[in-house]
Scaffold this motif. Structure first.
Motif, PDB file in Angstrom:
ATOM      1  N   ILE A  73     -25.259 105.158 122.140  1.00  0.00           N
ATOM      2  CA  ILE A  73     -26.103 106.016 122.977  1.00  0.00           C
ATOM      3  C   ILE A  73     -27.066 106.791 122.079  1.00  0.00           C
ATOM      4  O   ILE A  73     -26.649 107.362 121.073  1.00  0.00           O
ATOM      5  N   VAL A  74     -28.350 106.801 122.447  1.00  0.00           N
ATOM      6  CA  VAL A  74     -29.324 107.633 121.757  1.00  0.00           C
ATOM      7  C   VAL A  74     -29.912 108.611 122.768  1.00  0.00           C
ATOM      8  O   VAL A  74     -30.320 108.206 123.862  1.00  0.00           O
ATOM      9  N   VAL A  75     -29.926 109.885 122.407  1.00  0.00           N
ATOM     10  CA  VAL A  75     -30.483 110.926 123.273  1.00  0.00           C
ATOM     11  C   VAL A  75     -31.799 111.390 122.663  1.00  0.00           C
ATOM     12  O   VAL A  75     -31.827 111.837 121.518  1.00  0.00           O
ATOM     13  N   VAL A  76     -32.875 111.270 123.423  1.00  0.00           N
ATOM     14  CA  VAL A  76     -34.197 111.653 122.939  1.00  0.00           C
ATOM     15  C   VAL A  76     -34.662 112.853 123.736  1.00  0.00           C
ATOM     16  O   VAL A  76     -34.573 112.842 124.968  1.00  0.00           O
ATOM     17  N   SER A  77     -35.178 113.888 123.069  1.00  0.00           N
ATOM     18  CA  SER A  77     -35.685 115.031 123.838  1.00  0.00           C
ATOM     19  C   SER A  77     -37.093 115.392 123.398  1.00  0.00           C
ATOM     20  O   SER A  77     -37.484 115.179 122.248  1.00  0.00           O
TER      21      SER A  77
ATOM     22  N   VAL B 138     -25.877 116.883 127.324  1.00  0.00           N
ATOM     23  CA  VAL B 138     -25.670 115.433 127.329  1.00  0.00           C
ATOM     24  C   VAL B 138     -24.717 115.049 126.190  1.00  0.00           C
ATOM     25  O   VAL B 138     -23.741 114.314 126.388  1.00  0.00           O
ATOM     26  N   ARG B 139     -24.976 115.577 125.001  1.00  0.00           N
ATOM     27  CA  ARG B 139     -24.153 115.197 123.849  1.00  0.00           C
ATOM     28  C   ARG B 139     -22.699 115.624 124.020  1.00  0.00           C
ATOM     29  O   ARG B 139     -21.776 114.841 123.759  1.00  0.00           O
TER      30      ARG B 139
ATOM     31  N   GLU C  67     -20.110 109.277 120.607  1.00  0.00           N
ATOM     32  CA  GLU C  67     -20.871 110.157 119.726  1.00  0.00           C
ATOM     33  C   GLU C  67     -22.317 109.651 119.740  1.00  0.00           C
ATOM     34  O   GLU C  67     -22.651 108.651 119.085  1.00  0.00           O
ATOM     35  N   PRO C  68     -23.195 110.322 120.503  1.00  0.00           N
ATOM     36  CA  PRO C  68     -24.568 109.826 120.599  1.00  0.00           C
ATOM     37  C   PRO C  68     -25.397 110.280 119.406  1.00  0.00           C
ATOM     38  O   PRO C  68     -25.040 111.228 118.701  1.00  0.00           O
TER      39      PRO C  68
END
Lengths: 251, 251, 251, 251, 251, 251, 251, 251
Positions: free
Chosen positions: A118-122, A134-135, A144-145
């Motif tokens: 998982i990659v979280v982009v903000s 989200v994390r 563990e993103p």
């Protein structure tokens, strides 16, 4: 009551070893916690693979701590979201090993997350509380993103420099307020599904996140789906399910 | 130009066998079709695993047919959506083996779909055009979804009788207009992720699908994400990606 | 002035025993209280079967207590809603036997309710203040409703387990925020009329209860009608009237 | 399958006269019609006391006529709403005794209604199609309502002259577009519950009925609940249920 | 500079007694006050018959008091609206004869009003601050209106009892929040023009007065026009102008 | 039945010359026309000084013509608005002296208007249909307004050149779509009251006239009040009432 | 790294003097600041001609001061907007020469502005904070605009007196809340482009600036373009770019 | 009447060679055309540098052709927008040299455009009609813009490949429907000002262009300003003014 216990009970009903009334009694008594102020849905873990996530607003610090503790006792992990400082204090008193992530307004107690993908982009600094929610939720779910922050589209080169990292994801979560264009641009850069979270960041015509939401829903890229404004929990649940390959179909 | 050809070209640049200018020329010339009325994004297949889906409105029947044919020539499959009867006639003339699904307003030409794991649930008869658009798009993407129609929540027993079928899904698409509650109820019954598609079916306060969308975005269940109103294509793309386990991370 | 007194007065007018002017004087003087800050509508009890319910906001604690007391003196019961702690203190000082239901923000003084047939269903913990306002208003109207809390549709099995209880109702009140789907699902399970109360619980696209309201108004089930967001009083009045079989038609 | 047949079946299961599998088979097979284009919910009659009402839009004339006929065969009555002229022709061909109420856009075939107690009040001439839909639906449900038309609040004396008629109702349905104030004024005149139906009549800020709906939801009178814009069917179902005293609680 | 002075100046320009430049200089210098934080529009009195009304929000108490005092010095009357307690204190210190109407949040200093013909009708207790702002503004404009409070349409008889008083008006101002139906009902009872003021009173779908505004704009009665939500000043100015017979046309 | 006839009837009731029952019978029978499709409100003329204005949409040409003719017979004047060409033909056949103003979509039959003092200002060519509806309605009410067209604020000098004409008005009607700023600018130029009519002219964010309406309601000038979008009739009624000096108070 | 350094680096890559890896390393390391809480976009100055403007909300006073200081060190100027008093204190401590413009909520440190040609027009006193934010941003960008305040359209003569000043502008910024008509009227008076800034000033139907925005977007004058509500920074950036003749095209 | 003629006239007034009355007569007679159906604003050319652009809707083909012809006679160029096929035919009959751009729905007659510096970027094929309206309007204003079509952000590489072309612009116009993100991304890539035009392209939550508009107004990039939905004319006028360096300040 786990699935095999249930099947066993039913078989005993069938064999006449347990009366229908007794079985019903037993089933009714088991699956729900009985705190007066909330029906904890312990069935959920069996049904959905993770225990209920506690939404703190509207609960007193003590209520929240009691519920979270009961869940932790039963399931070995718990997550409380949108906590106030008072909630956090009560939770940490009851769950000393819990992690209070102040910016995310979460308290979490769960084993070390190990799964990846998982990659979280903000988009901006102000979107970080949601990105952190989200994390934390991903961690509660065993993931563990990777977090890529502050890469909004107004300076597109900051985002493009991370293209390789974006393409390494099995699923992405895009968190953005203001114009909310990040989700669509990211979706155009990758082949993976993108879960979009509009945030309430902005002013005037931002309308508390509605503008970002509209942008995301109208994305020309087809690999985008949205959750409610500021709903970091929902995005993380979706992302974790996707990273895990959807549900394991019941055989 | 497939990825290995690209890598080869770049290596030749590095070895001085091809000048930078020639390489650039070559790259510029290749990936885009050059119809005057549209830039076909052939890069997309390489980037996203499937060719561009053609949106018919605003294109003449002849334009749509030419674009679809060019894509089919290159990729072996094509999908045109929101077609009028005139579009369909022109497309079938150019692509005789194509399938015109009238209710879905799609024309598709693609190999037999073989992958499974997607279940499409729809609330009422009037939601079927969107459900069928989901199915046709899934087929274009190589998936044969299972369709469970007419199981709206006002007669919840019709839905509950299908619980087993719902739980057999790796991912679900819930299609509903009116109150749009189907997505949240289905999400509560399964562990799988649910992609929700609001439809414009309804009247008065249905506001052309906005009411159903709001219901879906506010679902208490966390395993739900939404696409735009009537966006069957987006839902299918998300569902196929999820059923395929998200993107295969670039190594 | 009760109906028979009125008829008697009119008969005396007809017989010339009372002049038109005197009769008019008398009628004008009677039915309204004369506090300077509010015209208490004592006619209402005669017209609608119950005295006016006092809405506390915008009234000082002392005003609210004076009005409530005057109504109680005349009618033997009173209900004040949306009270602050200060209102409650002033009311309890003037009406020592009153019941202050803090979560519902009500103060009520009325005989023991005895009629049954109303079931109040609520979706989540956060909806309870409104559910309790419904219950307190029902009690003021002589009904003791059954309360089924925390049975939102995201965990539909919690609701379905109570199907028998739901079907035992002559009328139901469904209280839900967020997605508001509870009302439509309940309506599909029962033959009784359902009064739906959206609550402001939620965030983002919940729009302060508008999303839940839209869901309820667009319910596919036909046996649902809605009141304003958080309007527990209106729902209780409707439910009590329905449980009582509608109005007793004037003969 | 009526309730007693069901109970008998279950008893036979218990006595071992019927296997669980056979019983399940039998139950599954029975309640749903099997037209390919719609799942007729025959359970509904057993559950809710009246057969499903057919919503014509989105169905071909032939489909509508086939469904309506099948319901009529089974239940002795049928109602189809929002019919076009083509729908009406097909329905009358199949159901020669049916009544086509052109202004209401309904086709109904049902025994003479005999129950009374419902009064339908409408504001202007343009609101009559909805008022007539209410009446036709009431008749389908066995009620003959009284219709009081063209009594909008801008000429309040026209309404007040009918006060006695209004007070003779057990329940009222108020139908109004434009400003929608009729429902609240009527509710202030009577003790009975009022089901309010906003209509799309109006222009500009009428917003297709949203203004009337807002007026009704914000009514100061507590004995009002609303259905969706133009939803005459829903209003009639609620009114009939109320006039019948709510549901007969299952014993 | 009053109109005759202006005409005299212009005549002198024409006769060459004053140069164009000097005249311009003179005209420029005269009509505007020169406080640094606001350009007082002293022209307004000459143009519109009354001095500028001061809107307090955004001004410090001292600024408000200075402006009001300067207007009073020049015109013999002043009105400041939406004052805080601090504004009021500063104003009363500077204008000892002023009247602070706390509920209306106004400070006014003006000769005894003598003209009549305006009737102000308000729906509920909570609408009184706006009704009082209307009254204070009328007084500032030389009118003493009659106030009829707490006559909302949910108890229509309270309003009808005042029909004679309503018909005695040359113009009416109707102040109502919640459903806002008062304006249309009053307009149906009288021949006079009605200026409608929606108020922000209400909750949920009241949307801060938008519902009441929509009701008023959609009134079936033609003798209604609206001002902005809570705009008591505008309503009073319109009403005073109407009661005075519109503008005296410039000859 | 005119007012003196009514008073006479009541006096005879008082003197016993007419029984209460007979009087009631008589009163009930008189004031309403008895066409089946509409209750003509003949009371209105007595109550409001002019007969009902007929709104054509939703009426057949024949219905509209019959109603208009009956009103004309009784009152010597009639006005039908929003007529189609078919309505117009039917009306002219029945009322040969009537004037069909095609752009205004009105048919009017009334004596020569003689009163003056109303000025109608419109912003652009496209606003003329509404401006003409205002004029026709004014004529029906006995007023001949002056029309100043095409003076939108984007070329403010066109408007300013007419300042003298504007100031000659006793009351103004400002008709504008698009940005709707005309009303506020005109109101700043004159001392007279301004009735603002937003029109649906515009596109995109014009939102069918809502933008113009919002502009008008938020006007900084206090002498502005609004009617519904495109409501030329309401504006004319208000303007005529104002030009006539408000209602003549009942003595 | 300025453009010539970049070109030099690339040339050295081409000549083999620097490896691709080293070059990439070097490029990555350079352009972004590395504060943990924000990625300062130093590229922006090179790309857009001015350093990033710091938006204070969501940053602690210390964070804001650190970022602003780092930008100032590098670029010789800095601007922080929407500062609280606490932000201002921290900024002034770190940047003693900075100018804190309290009404604009800005802290700026930049050389004396010398370019002219921008005129900022504002409607009312309450719009000044935004007008001042425009001015401070212009100064940061090297422009000293002329400010014409308090010239709203309700007193159009105040604005017209300044026509000459308006026509002296190369570009104008129009700042207005309430009805927002100023932008369109100004645009009609001048030949220059007008950048319109709606402000949130107003109440009720002003909807937090949406009404003013709608007015501006629907302006009949074509030389108007809008920025977001209260977005003084955006308006100033646009105006400065326009006054500078658009971008200097890259050769 | 050109400026020098005006000055001359005024000088003659001053010298007494022309009476004030005659001068006024002369001025009044000159600047406006006197077609009965429209006041052509010939002043505009003098004031704004280009003649009025004719908006066809609401004008008959003959009216449009007459107006356009009169403008062309006077100014040597004319532009009519939003023409139907009928409008186009009438215009071409009267102006044989005119260019009918069907997709843009414009008819234009003007000298060859020679100025450059404007780049028009559009997102998708469906946005081309608006992009072409921008181009035709630019040409009417003497500018030949460069058009870069079909470079929406979902395939960001298509846009990035054109970065050099984008940076060559003095000003850009970004045309986009759906999510509308193009404007913000382009603005981040260039130093030039960007005029954003949302289009009505999209469906569902696109809300007829409101979603794209919101995206553009909330852009994180500061060098963006918006015009109304589909307002290609406004965008072109702004862009031409900017490319020309803003207005030439009046000396």
């Amino acid at each position: 009551m786990d699935p095999s216990a249930l099947r066993s009970l039913l078989a005993r009903v069938k064999r006449g070893e347990v009366s229908v009334e007794a079985a019903e009694e037993s089933l009714r008594a088991t699956p729900f916690g009985d705190l007066t102020y909330a029906t904890i849905d312990h069935h959920r873990e069996w049904r959905q693979g993770h225990p209920e996530i506690v939404f703190a607003p509207g609960k007193t610090p003590d209520q929240a701590a009691t519920i979270a503790h009961q869940i932790y006792e039963r399931s070995g992990r718990t997550l409380v979201t949108r906590v106030s400082a008072e909630h956090a204090a009560a939770l940490l008193a009851r769950l000393p090993d819990a992690h209070y992530e102040k910016r995310a307004r979460t308290v979490r107690c769960s084993p070390q997350a190990t799964r990846t993908g998982i990659v979280v982009v903000s988009a901006g600094t102000a979107d970080e509380p949601v990105a952190f929610e989200v994390r934390e939720t991903c961690r509660f779910l065993g993931h563990e993103p990777r977090l890529i922050a502050d890469v909004g589209v107004a300076g597109i080169h900051r985002l493009l420099r991370r293209t390789e990292d974006l393409r390494a994801a099995r699923v992405l979560v895009a968190v953005a307020g203001m114009e909310g264009a990040l989700a669509g641009v990211v979706a155009g850069l990758v082949a993976a599904p993108v879960v979009a979270v509009p945030t309430a960041i902005g002013y005037g015509t931002g309308l508390g996140g509605l503008a970002a939401l509209a942008t995301m829903l109208n994305s020309c890229a087809a690999n985008v789906a949205c959750v409610n404004i500021d709903n970091g929990v929902g995005a993380a649940v979706m992302a974790a399910l996707i990273a895990d390959g959807g549900a394991e179909p019941a055989s």
